[in-house]
Design a protein around this motif. Structure first.
Motif, PDB file in Angstrom:
ATOM      1  N   PRO A  78       1.273  -1.284  -0.096  1.00  0.00           N
ATOM      2  CA  PRO A  78      -0.648  -0.058   0.118  1.00  0.00           C
ATOM      3  C   PRO A  78       0.653   0.732  -0.320  1.00  0.00           C
ATOM      4  N   LEU A  79       1.927   1.639   0.536  1.00  0.00           N
ATOM      5  CA  LEU A  79       2.479   2.213   0.627  1.00  0.00           C
ATOM      6  C   LEU A  79       3.570   2.475  -0.440  1.00  0.00           C
ATOM      7  N   ALA A  80       3.843   1.470  -1.123  1.00  0.00           N
ATOM      8  CA  ALA A  80       4.585   1.437  -2.520  1.00  0.00           C
ATOM      9  C   ALA A  80       3.698   2.359  -3.353  1.00  0.00           C
ATOM     10  N   LEU A  81       2.727   1.856  -2.822  1.00  0.00           N
ATOM     11  CA  LEU A  81       1.437   1.829  -4.370  1.00  0.00           C
ATOM     12  C   LEU A  81       1.065   3.627  -4.049  1.00  0.00           C
ATOM     13  N   TYR A  82       0.975   3.930  -2.836  1.00  0.00           N
ATOM     14  CA  TYR A  82       0.348   5.794  -2.919  1.00  0.00           C
ATOM     15  C   TYR A  82       1.947   6.549  -3.102  1.00  0.00           C
ATOM     16  N   ILE A  83       3.434   5.796  -3.211  1.00  0.00           N
ATOM     17  CA  ILE A  83       4.376   6.557  -3.504  1.00  0.00           C
ATOM     18  C   ILE A  83       4.595   6.690  -5.551  1.00  0.00           C
ATOM     19  N   LEU A  84       3.609   5.210  -5.692  1.00  0.00           N
ATOM     20  CA  LEU A  84       3.595   5.143  -7.307  1.00  0.00           C
ATOM     21  C   LEU A  84       2.610   6.314  -8.114  1.00  0.00           C
ATOM     22  N   ALA A  85       1.498   6.550  -7.044  1.00  0.00           N
ATOM     23  CA  ALA A  85       0.501   7.504  -8.073  1.00  0.00           C
ATOM     24  C   ALA A  85       0.989   8.884  -8.085  1.00  0.00           C
ATOM     25  N   ALA A  86       1.500   8.135  -6.525  1.00  0.00           N
ATOM     26  CA  ALA A  86       2.000  10.349  -6.861  1.00  0.00           C
ATOM     27  C   ALA A  86       2.945  10.889  -7.707  1.00  0.00           C
TER      28      ALA A  86
END
Length: 165
Positions: A78-86
């Motif tokens: 989830p943290l990595a996906l938030y970073i990817l979205a940003a």
């Protein structure tokens, strides 16, 4: 619209589904719930393959493998996906995008959840058949579906002037 129906419709009308998902305004709780549901399904999809791997190589017990997958899918992903979205939003801004951060996140998070049934199939293939052409093909189909739904979602949020509504 039920989530299961929306997931099924995402394979034929991904832009319309995402439009309906974000039409209610900015709801970070909904975005996080969608992301966590997708990551949970991805974690469950790992079970058959991890079970097979533990059977074939008992030096690492199944519980340790499941613990690692749990940590990866429910805490790190989830943290990595938030970073990817940003990063996706920042990259899109360079090209003149007006999509909001929320809309960009929802496009990614919905793609994760919508593609998760195909990842479940890939996990079953990994567990019952093992490595080989069938596993590679199901993984490829799941990856293409994820990228297709995500790309369609990004096009939708951009075409709607960043709001999706």
């Amino acid at each position: 619209m039920r989530v299961t129906n929306a997931i099924a419709r995402s394979y034929t009308r991904p832009r319309q589904v995402l439009r309906r998902r974000i039409a209610g305004g900015v709801r970070e709780d909904r975005a996080l719930a969608i992301l966590m549901a997708g990551c949970l399904v991805m974690f469950v999809a790992q079970w058959p393959g991890l079970s097979r791997a533990a059977f074939e190589d008992p030096s690492i017990p199944l519980e340790a493998r499941l613990g690692g997958a749990l940590m990866g899918w429910l805490f790190i992903a989830p943290l990595a996906l938030y970073i990817l979205a940003a990063l996706t939003q920042l990259g899109a801004r360079v090209f003149g995008s007006t999509a909001t951060g929320y809309a960009t996140r929802m496009a990614l998070f919905w793609a994760v959840l919508a593609a998760s049934p195909l990842w479940l199939l890939s996990g079953l293939v990994a567990g019952f058949i093992g490595p080989g052409i069938a596993f590679n093909l199901t993984g490829l189909v799941a990856g293409v579906a994820f990228l297709g739904i995500w790309t369609a979602g990004l096009w939708e949020v951009q075409s709607r002037n960043g709001t999706g509504a």
